[in-house]
Design an enzyme around this catalytic site. Structure first.
Site, PDB file in Angstrom:
ATOM      1  N   ARG A   5     -10.826   0.183 -17.015  1.00  0.00           N
ATOM      2  CA  ARG A   5     -11.960   0.039 -16.289  1.00  0.00           C
ATOM      3  C   ARG A   5     -13.453  -0.087 -16.881  1.00  0.00           C
ATOM      4  O   ARG A   5     -14.326  -0.290 -16.183  1.00  0.00           O
ATOM      5  CB  ARG A   5     -12.201   1.158 -15.395  1.00  0.00           C
ATOM      6  CG  ARG A   5     -11.033   1.532 -14.507  1.00  0.00           C
ATOM      7  CD  ARG A   5     -11.103   2.602 -13.400  1.00  0.00           C
ATOM      8  NE  ARG A   5     -11.870   3.926 -13.900  1.00  0.00           N
ATOM      9  CZ  ARG A   5     -11.232   4.713 -14.673  1.00  0.00           C
ATOM     10  NH1 ARG A   5      -9.885   4.695 -15.059  1.00  0.00           N
ATOM     11  NH2 ARG A   5     -11.767   5.804 -15.239  1.00  0.00           N
ATOM     12  N   HIS A   6     -13.302  -0.093 -18.386  1.00  0.00           N
ATOM     13  CA  HIS A   6     -14.831   0.012 -18.991  1.00  0.00           C
ATOM     14  C   HIS A   6     -14.928  -0.964 -20.044  1.00  0.00           C
ATOM     15  O   HIS A   6     -14.017  -1.484 -20.344  1.00  0.00           O
ATOM     16  CB  HIS A   6     -14.852   1.293 -19.516  1.00  0.00           C
ATOM     17  CG  HIS A   6     -15.039   2.528 -18.749  1.00  0.00           C
ATOM     18  ND1 HIS A   6     -14.078   3.340 -18.279  1.00  0.00           N
ATOM     19  CD2 HIS A   6     -16.246   3.220 -18.166  1.00  0.00           C
ATOM     20  CE1 HIS A   6     -14.770   4.239 -17.370  1.00  0.00           C
ATOM     21  NE2 HIS A   6     -15.879   4.289 -17.422  1.00  0.00           N
ATOM     22  N   SER A  24     -22.017   1.416  -6.144  1.00  0.00           N
ATOM     23  CA  SER A  24     -22.659   2.615  -5.458  1.00  0.00           C
ATOM     24  C   SER A  24     -24.004   2.028  -5.039  1.00  0.00           C
ATOM     25  O   SER A  24     -24.472   1.369  -5.670  1.00  0.00           O
ATOM     26  CB  SER A  24     -22.943   3.641  -6.964  1.00  0.00           C
ATOM     27  OG  SER A  24     -22.093   4.363  -7.246  1.00  0.00           O
ATOM     28  N   ARG A  26     -15.441  -5.912 -12.356  1.00  0.00           N
ATOM     29  CA  ARG A  26     -14.849  -4.967 -11.707  1.00  0.00           C
ATOM     30  C   ARG A  26     -14.252  -6.070 -10.268  1.00  0.00           C
ATOM     31  O   ARG A  26     -13.064  -5.845 -10.040  1.00  0.00           O
ATOM     32  CB  ARG A  26     -15.136  -3.899 -11.263  1.00  0.00           C
ATOM     33  CG  ARG A  26     -15.228  -2.872 -12.363  1.00  0.00           C
ATOM     34  CD  ARG A  26     -15.552  -1.247 -11.963  1.00  0.00           C
ATOM     35  NE  ARG A  26     -15.436  -0.607 -12.810  1.00  0.00           N
ATOM     36  CZ  ARG A  26     -15.445   0.909 -12.803  1.00  0.00           C
ATOM     37  NH1 ARG A  26     -15.637   1.337 -11.692  1.00  0.00           N
ATOM     38  NH2 ARG A  26     -15.394   1.683 -13.936  1.00  0.00           N
ATOM     39  N   GLU A  39     -13.672   1.722  -7.719  1.00  0.00           N
ATOM     40  CA  GLU A  39     -14.941   1.729  -7.406  1.00  0.00           C
ATOM     41  C   GLU A  39     -15.519   0.331  -7.554  1.00  0.00           C
ATOM     42  O   GLU A  39     -15.574   0.278  -8.747  1.00  0.00           O
ATOM     43  CB  GLU A  39     -15.730   2.945  -7.760  1.00  0.00           C
ATOM     44  CG  GLU A  39     -17.241   3.171  -7.585  1.00  0.00           C
ATOM     45  CD  GLU A  39     -17.913   4.174  -8.608  1.00  0.00           C
ATOM     46  OE1 GLU A  39     -17.425   5.025  -8.974  1.00  0.00           O
ATOM     47  OE2 GLU A  39     -19.264   3.473  -8.726  1.00  0.00           O
ATOM     48  N   ARG A  77     -23.530  -0.179 -21.613  1.00  0.00           N
ATOM     49  CA  ARG A  77     -23.214   1.098 -21.562  1.00  0.00           C
ATOM     50  C   ARG A  77     -22.530   1.698 -22.947  1.00  0.00           C
ATOM     51  O   ARG A  77     -21.218   1.261 -23.264  1.00  0.00           O
ATOM     52  CB  ARG A  77     -22.292   1.442 -20.423  1.00  0.00           C
ATOM     53  CG  ARG A  77     -22.897   0.867 -18.763  1.00  0.00           C
ATOM     54  CD  ARG A  77     -23.451   1.878 -18.299  1.00  0.00           C
ATOM     55  NE  ARG A  77     -24.027   1.176 -17.237  1.00  0.00           N
ATOM     56  CZ  ARG A  77     -23.450   1.221 -15.904  1.00  0.00           C
ATOM     57  NH1 ARG A  77     -22.501   1.756 -15.740  1.00  0.00           N
ATOM     58  NH2 ARG A  77     -24.326   0.722 -14.829  1.00  0.00           N
ATOM     59  N   GLU A  93     -20.569   3.961 -23.607  1.00  0.00           N
ATOM     60  CA  GLU A  93     -19.825   5.222 -23.401  1.00  0.00           C
ATOM     61  C   GLU A  93     -18.486   5.091 -24.132  1.00  0.00           C
ATOM     62  O   GLU A  93     -18.106   4.014 -24.324  1.00  0.00           O
ATOM     63  CB  GLU A  93     -19.443   5.143 -21.939  1.00  0.00           C
ATOM     64  CG  GLU A  93     -20.417   5.498 -20.740  1.00  0.00           C
ATOM     65  CD  GLU A  93     -19.769   5.165 -19.157  1.00  0.00           C
ATOM     66  OE1 GLU A  93     -18.859   5.903 -18.871  1.00  0.00           O
ATOM     67  OE2 GLU A  93     -19.955   4.216 -18.883  1.00  0.00           O
TER      68      GLU A  93
END
Lengths: 441, 441
Positions: free
Chosen positions: B221-222, B364, B412, B361, B213, B215
């Site tokens: 959290r990343h 998903s 996570r 989270e 990712r 991002e």
């Protein structure tokens, strides 16, 4: 009604059941319709006879339609029993049919012969072939058996990173990644340096994951993305301890695959793997002598084996030593990676080995250099900068057990276990110079 | 003499044994020397007393030296027994000591407090800390438990590719790779499209592997490279079937970790996971109502949850519903990925869900669109070109079961199982905007 898995149908004779699955074969004839249905557990034959409202639905079904089927499980009459297939002794009398999802007409005979490009261009569909499902069930069984064996030998699994900061190891062609803010990263060609670091942490560690090779090779043995199975073990007394672990490991994998995938191996038409109690270990020199004696060709000046030599010695070992596996040892140190330990008595030879299987190199292994000073000197002697290895070298500066290990290509092992001619057939979604899913423009 | 694993020492009372391992603690005092040794199986205390030739070697030993130790296993006197640690009832009287590999003096107190950068800059060394070994034993147990459960539920493992041909899905920031001959490839952000294709092949499939990712997020959290655990299952009747499988899965993972890593969880100081027979399932709206009632803050216009809402509802569920896990359902369709199925009765809501665990989270999931026409229309309605999805769409054109699944971040889950404050501590070799092993220049 609750769903019954197809594999459980034979235990429900004369019961009314509901199955869900895909239409593998559809044959409609007048007032009758015959089907083969498959779900994740297997296949079964079903027949519609005389029920007009069911027949109406049955007539529209084509291959790969997804359906819910109600019916009654019957034993087949003795003369109709086919003992060679799953559920060959039962048949489902279909009493109800619902279409869950429709399928367009097949663009080809799904179970027929394919050329490689058609096979790969249509992968989401061709992976549903009986043959392809067999190949990838074998592959899943290999990874499972790998973990079973190494777990039982006290190894710990770890996740190796795929993005790396530099092509520290040199030699291999690597893919460059545009990282953040114009910085470069690279795709890992091997978890080698990380698994060595893990020896200091867990003593024995393994990892399975994708690795990337930017080699411009378009052979039947090369992929640009491969699944590597790697382990590294500490507190060895020589590379022979690694060979012993590899021997136990491949024997377990073969046993597991032959037990769990008997049906698939029969379907693929592959012979039982020849694996003797002790897998033969031959030096490069011994193999060259065998080649000279058997063929008259003198390879004694060669520092490595050609693909043709690998095929030759494997055929020889299968015939004369009862083994589809051959360990090759005593490769010249200069030909192996920098972290390979040289033999103490004959430093021009390395304490490394290859494992050949059915004519192809399956894995490379070795004892590694574990002394910090020796490793730094070796890096420098190869013209590389020890500073660039500073992160990795921490593991050695602060004490690491003597250790060794291997990397084994999952696709190559799958290819040879399944008797395939091209490693691309052993990759679900193969990537090479010309293809990522579809052909590159 | 054959090596005895440290875990097996207590069965060899008064025997002479040989162990191999690393020095975890070294304390030399005049004519005596005390050590803690560790190998892959555990730790034991050893003492040198009075043997001058052994003491000479003992005096040079420092932390992380790799050694071979000979000695005699003794029961400790009653008052010296420490019931809280492994081998707390025995001691090794050292009769011989050989250095296998030396270590430089530690640059810091290995078992002390670290700031995050020091911890990561020295990863090959700091991973040897008791705390870090505990974290990554938990992580290895999670992946093992994931496979155990899904294997037992009829899933087949597959290898998802990491190099992809385009950023078809859009939305996520992706890393670009220089592929062959000036062509671009990308790093996969999710195995989503491939695992859906695998539903047509094996009906139920899972994969564990690294995803990427790009991002620009520098939160706790990343990560830019994550280990994702994904599954997809066919022949569901609604997304509730997926929730049921996820429930069984996380319960098995928790059970397995608490059984196999009891010592590690105690060391990490984490509470037992609260996991009731039925994990609570709340709609987004219900959660907003709870927040309003409990805090007076009106979130009823929000289409998603903020991190603070996730923390709030998890605290609420732990306190009032006896659960560290909460499923959240009925997210607006417009906020979910294109392949997410809209609810048939209320199409503005999707048949999707998130699983929260201890304030974060975790995963998903959703039922996916399985009808070919609906999927093509949905792709077009999002302003994307269905032609670019032609490979993937084959799986739908030729019939696919109704299906759904999830993706769960391994780091996570490890973070929350181990009570860590930053996901980077749950990655062996974390990559982020600023770091690949060491800080980027």
């Amino acid at each position: 009604m609750e769903r019954t898995l197809i594999a459980d149908l034979s235990a429900r004779l004369e019961a009314e059941v509901m199955i869900q699955g895909s239409v593998a074969v559809a044959r409609q004839q007048g007032k009758m319709a015959f089907f083969d249905f498959r779900d994740r557990s297997g296949a079964v034959q079903g027949v519609v006879f005389g029920k007009p409202e069911v027949l109406e639905v049955a007539k529209e079904l084509k291959q790969e339609y997804v359906v819910e089927v109600r019916g009654i499980v019957h034993k087949r009459p003795e003369k109709m029993v086919n003992a060679d297939v799953q559920n060959g002794d039962i048949e489902l009398e279909i009493t109800g049919l619902t279409v869950i999802n429709a399928a367009e007409s097949m663009p080809f005979d799904l179970e027929g012969e394919f050329n490689l490009d058609t096979l790969l261009d249509n992968r989401p569909l061709t992976l549903r072939r009986t043959r392809e499902r067999a190949i990838f069930k074998v592959q899943a069984t290999i990874t499972k058996a790998w973990r079973e064996y190494l777990d039982s030998e006290g190894f710990t699994e770890f996740q190796a990173p795929k993005l790396v900061g530099g092509d520290a190891e040199g030699g291999s062609e690597v893919f460059k990644v545009d990282y953040f803010d114009g910085k470069d990263a690279f795709l890992s060609t091997s978890p080698q340096l990380y698994k060595q670091m893990m020896v200091g942490v867990f003593e024995r560690a393994y990892t399975i994951g994708q690795m990337f090779r930017a080699e411009r090779s378009a052979t039947t043995r090369h992929l640009s993305e491969i699944s590597m199975m790697d382990f590294e073990m500490g507190h060895i007394t020589s590379y022979l301890d690694v060979i012993a672990t590899v021997s136990g490991l491949v024997k377990h994998i073969v046993k597991r695959v032959e037990e769990s995938c008997a049906k698939e191996l029969t379907l693929l038409g592959v012979a039982k793997v020849l694996v003797p109690e002790t897998i033969p270990v031959l030096t490069l020199r011994e193999i060259q002598e065998i080649i000279l004696k058997e063929t008259g060709v003198d390879k004694s000046k060669e520092q490595d084996m050609e693909p043709e030599d690998e095929r030759f010695i494997c055929e020889y070992a299968a015939k004369n030593l009862g083994s589809d596996f051959v360990f090759v040892t005593q490769f010249p140190t200069a030909k192996r990676a920098f972290y390979t330990k040289a033999n103490e008595e004959n430093p021009e030879y390395s304490d490394s080995f290859d494992l050949l299987f059915r004519g192809l190199e399956m894995c490379s292994g070795a004892e590694r250099i574990s002394n910090h000073g020796d490793l730094v000197a070796k890096i420098a002697s190869r013209g590389m900068d020890p500073e660039k290895f500073a992160f990795y070298l921490q593991a050695f500066k602060y004490g690491i057990p003597r250790h060794g290990g291997i990397g084994m290509g999952l696709e190559r092992l799958t290819m040879k276990m399944c008797g395939l001619g091209n490693v691309k057939e052993a990759s679900l979604f193969p990537r090479d110079m010309n293809r990522i899913d579809t052909l590159l423009q």
